[in-house]
Scaffold this active site. Structure first.
Site, short mmCIF file in Angstrom:
data_model
loop_
_atom_site.label_atom_id
_atom_site.label_comp_id
_atom_site.label_asym_id
_atom_site.label_seq_id
_atom_site.Cartn_x
_atom_site.Cartn_y
_atom_site.Cartn_z
N GLY A 1 0.85 -1.20 0.00
CA GLY A 1 0.00 0.00 0.00
C GLY A 1 0.87 1.23 0.00
O GLY A 1 1.32 1.69 -1.06
N PHE B 1 -8.16 -2.37 -3.85
CA PHE B 1 -8.63 -1.00 -3.60
C PHE B 1 -8.64 -0.16 -4.88
O PHE B 1 -8.30 1.02 -4.86
CB PHE B 1 -7.78 -0.30 -2.52
CG PHE B 1 -7.94 -0.91 -1.15
CD1 PHE B 1 -9.15 -0.84 -0.48
CD2 PHE B 1 -6.87 -1.55 -0.52
CE1 PHE B 1 -9.31 -1.41 0.78
CE2 PHE B 1 -7.02 -2.12 0.74
CZ PHE B 1 -8.24 -2.06 1.40
N GLU C 1 -4.73 7.74 -2.47
CA GLU C 1 -3.68 8.50 -3.20
C GLU C 1 -2.56 8.94 -2.25
O GLU C 1 -1.98 10.02 -2.39
CB GLU C 1 -4.29 9.64 -4.01
CG GLU C 1 -5.30 9.09 -5.00
CD GLU C 1 -5.35 9.75 -6.35
OE1 GLU C 1 -4.50 10.61 -6.64
OE2 GLU C 1 -6.23 9.37 -7.13
N GLY C 2 -2.25 8.06 -1.31
CA GLY C 2 -1.21 8.31 -0.32
C GLY C 2 -1.81 8.80 0.97
O GLY C 2 -2.45 9.85 1.00
N1 CAA Z 1 8.00 12.12 -9.46
C1 CAA Z 1 8.94 11.48 -10.19
N2 CAA Z 1 9.77 10.54 -9.64
C2 CAA Z 1 9.64 10.27 -8.33
C3 CAA Z 1 8.70 10.91 -7.52
C4 CAA Z 1 7.85 11.87 -8.12
N3 CAA Z 1 6.91 12.52 -7.42
N4 CAA Z 1 8.80 10.43 -6.26
C5 CAA Z 1 9.79 9.53 -6.26
N5 CAA Z 1 10.30 9.44 -7.53
C6 CAA Z 1 11.44 8.60 -7.96
C7 CAA Z 1 12.67 8.91 -7.13
O1 CAA Z 1 13.37 10.01 -7.65
C8 CAA Z 1 13.45 7.62 -7.24
O2 CAA Z 1 14.10 7.61 -8.50
P1 CAA Z 1 15.60 7.03 -8.67
O3 CAA Z 1 15.49 5.56 -8.43
O4 CAA Z 1 15.95 7.36 -10.08
O5 CAA Z 1 16.44 7.72 -7.65
C9 CAA Z 1 12.35 6.55 -7.28
O6 CAA Z 1 11.16 7.22 -7.72
C10 CAA Z 1 12.11 5.92 -5.94
O7 CAA Z 1 11.73 6.95 -5.04
P2 CAA Z 1 11.84 6.82 -3.46
O8 CAA Z 1 13.19 6.29 -3.11
O9 CAA Z 1 11.41 8.10 -2.87
O10 CAA Z 1 10.76 5.66 -3.16
P3 CAA Z 1 10.22 5.06 -1.80
O11 CAA Z 1 10.11 3.60 -1.95
O12 CAA Z 1 10.99 5.61 -0.64
O13 CAA Z 1 8.68 5.58 -1.75
C11 CAA Z 1 6.81 7.02 -1.40
C12 CAA Z 1 8.27 6.84 -1.87
C13 CAA Z 1 6.59 8.52 -1.53
C14 CAA Z 1 6.59 6.59 0.04
C15 CAA Z 1 5.88 6.25 -2.35
O14 CAA Z 1 5.99 4.85 -2.18
C16 CAA Z 1 4.40 6.63 -2.20
O15 CAA Z 1 3.97 7.67 -2.72
N6 CAA Z 1 3.62 5.79 -1.52
C17 CAA Z 1 2.17 5.99 -1.45
C18 CAA Z 1 1.51 5.23 -2.56
C19 CAA Z 1 0.18 5.81 -2.90
O16 CAA Z 1 -0.03 7.02 -2.93
N7 CAA Z 1 -0.75 4.94 -3.23
C20 CAA Z 1 -2.05 5.38 -3.67
C21 CAA Z 1 -2.70 4.32 -4.48
S1 CAA Z 1 -3.62 4.95 -5.82
C22 CAA Z 1 -5.09 5.45 -5.23
O17 CAA Z 1 -5.34 5.55 -4.07
C23 CAA Z 1 -6.03 5.88 -6.32
C24 CAA Z 1 -7.45 5.66 -6.08
O18 CAA Z 1 -7.98 4.67 -6.48
C25 CAA Z 1 -8.28 6.73 -5.44
#
Ligand code: CAA
Length: 380
Positions: A131, A156, A362-363
């Site tokens: 998630g 979900f 969406e997070g």
């Molecule tokens: N834009 C572009 N690239 C991005 C980025 C962004 N906003 N955020 C991260 N990246 C890139 C990073 O630069 C990194 O790239 P490199 O490998 O080239 O360095 C890569 O992605 C990995 O990034 P992180 O190391 O930051 O990744 P992480 O594993 O630490 O996770 C997190 C980051 C922000 C926690 C992410 O996992 C996250 O957003 N989690 C929440 C997931 C989410 O929102 N789920 C929602 C489901 S969809 C939904 O709910 C829709 C619905 O139906 C209503």
């Protein structure tokens, strides 16, 4: 900074407001009660050209900006949180990955049908064991010649079963974010199955559930962006998606506030309308102030996105603030209604139930704080 809306933006807001009040509001309680997907309202929204609001005109859309998108979602959410999330997911995370990463051929194949409403979009990232830690997803995409074979389960998923196409993140390489690729999977593809709709606290009528892949064969040309870039596709989609969720929360807060303001002026206790008591006036003033601040944060993120600036933290801040605001504002609106607020004959409790989801999807708001802090501490 100019915070005035343009003539076009006012026009779209007023057109959506008319549609929301005349067609959606009278149906909202019944959609919540029955939990039935409001196909007719989605069709009506399509006939008003709302399903292609951010899709360029060359692909059959109206090519409007993200501020217009936020206005659109706020107006729908002010009367129906369920229809708002159906249309929001289609417009943002369901379509934008194709806009941002699609080849000309991919755009021509899907965008016109998405803009017309023939194909509703969905976004399949979350899995039962993945998630908030989206990079740990396990759905596999194995290359076989000019195709990939997908196996796994997403959960979900908003618009499950109703969507004509799914933006699917699946593992094509090793562990972690860099092993993920994004695909467009069309509904009707053999091996693609759907679970039963989940019974949710709110947002009833917006179908949510499992999307199951059993040896689903997807042409390699349906991959979005280069192999291994699927995590970035997802993160970028969620950046603009969070503008939509923020706008949805603003709409829910505003909708509940409007109901509470009207009720407080009608409800007489101790010989006068309860709106004349300072305790209530202070509540209403705080609610209105927070909803306005949330709207401005949403517009700020949307405007930065439209200017092509980095808006990741602005969208996360807006989503965090607006959805927390929607939660307490809808709770206070129920409080103003007193006992009537707690029964389903009055619409206000629906707003409170619908608002809860916005703090989660969406997070989660805990993840938004991580995104904001990382952006600020990155030091570039
Ligand atoms: N834009 C572009 N690239 C991005 C980025 C962004 N906003 N955020 C991260 N990246 C890139 C990073 O630069 C990194 O790239 P490199 O490998 O080239 O360095 C890569 O992605 C990995 O990034 P992180 O190391 O930051 O990744 P992480 O594993 O630490 O996770 C997190 C980051 C922000 C926690 C992410 O996992 C996250 O957003 N989690 C929440 C997931 C989410 O929102 N789920 C929602 C489901 S969809 C939904 O709910 C829709 C619905 O139906 C209503």
């Amino acid at each position: 900074m100019n915070v005035e809306l343009s003539e076009d933006q006012i026009m779209i807001r007023d057109a959506v407001r008319d549609f929301a009040r005349s067609a959606v509001q009278p149906r909202a309680a019944e959609i919540d009660r029955s939990g039935e997907f409001p196909a007719d309202l989605v069709k009506q929204a399509a006939s008003l050209d709302l399903l292609g609001i951010v899709i360029p005109e060359q692909y059959g859309g109206t090519g409007l900006d993200h501020v217009s998108f936020a206005l659109f979602i706020e107006e729908i959410a002010a009367v129906s949180g369920a229809l708002a999330v159906i249309l929001d997911v289609h417009t943002s995370v369901g379509s934008e990955p194709i806009l941002d990463w699609g080849t000309d051929e991919q755009k021509a194949r899907w965008l016109p049908r998405m803009a017309s409403g023939e194909l509703l979009g969905a976004f399949a990232l979350t899995e039962p064991d993945s998630g908030s830690d989206a990079a740990s997803l396990q759905t596999a995409a194995e290359r076989r010649g000019s195709e990939y074979v997908l196996n796994g389960t997403k959960t979900f998923i908003t618009n499950m079963g109703e969507a004509g196409l799914y933006i699917v993140m699946a593992r094509t390489g090793g562990p972690g974010a860099r092993g993920i690729s994004a695909f467009v999977v069309e509904n009707g593809t053999e091996g693609l199955r759907f679970g039963s709709p989940m019974h949710k606290m709110g947002l009833n009528g917006s179908p949510t559930g499992e999307v199951i892949f059993e040896d689903v064969v997807v042409p390699a040309k349906h991959m979005l962006g280069p192999e291994g870039s699927g995590f970035k596709v997802a993160m970028k989609a969620l950046d603009s998606g969070r503008i939509g969720i923020s706008a949805q929360a603003v709409g829910l807060g505003r909708g509940a506030l409007d109901l509470a303001v009207a009720y407080a002026q009608e409800r007489v206790q101790f010989g006068r309308p309860i709106a004349q008591f300072e305790g209530l006036q202070f509540m209403i003033a705080d609610m209105a102030t927070a909803v306005d601040a949330a709207r401005l944060m949403t517009w700020q993120a949307a405007a930065a996105c439209d200017r092509g600036e980095d808006f990741t933290h602005l969208a996360a801040m807006a989503k965090l603030f607006s959805t927390d605001t929607a939660m307490w504002v809808t709770i206070d609106a129920v409080q103003i209604f007193g006992g009537y607020g707690y029964i389903k004959e009055f619409p206000v409790e629906r707003f409170m139930r619908d608002a809860k989801a916005t703090q989660i999807y969406e997070g989660t708001n805990q993840i938004q704080r991580i995104v904001i802090a990382r952006e600020l501490l990155r030091g570039d």
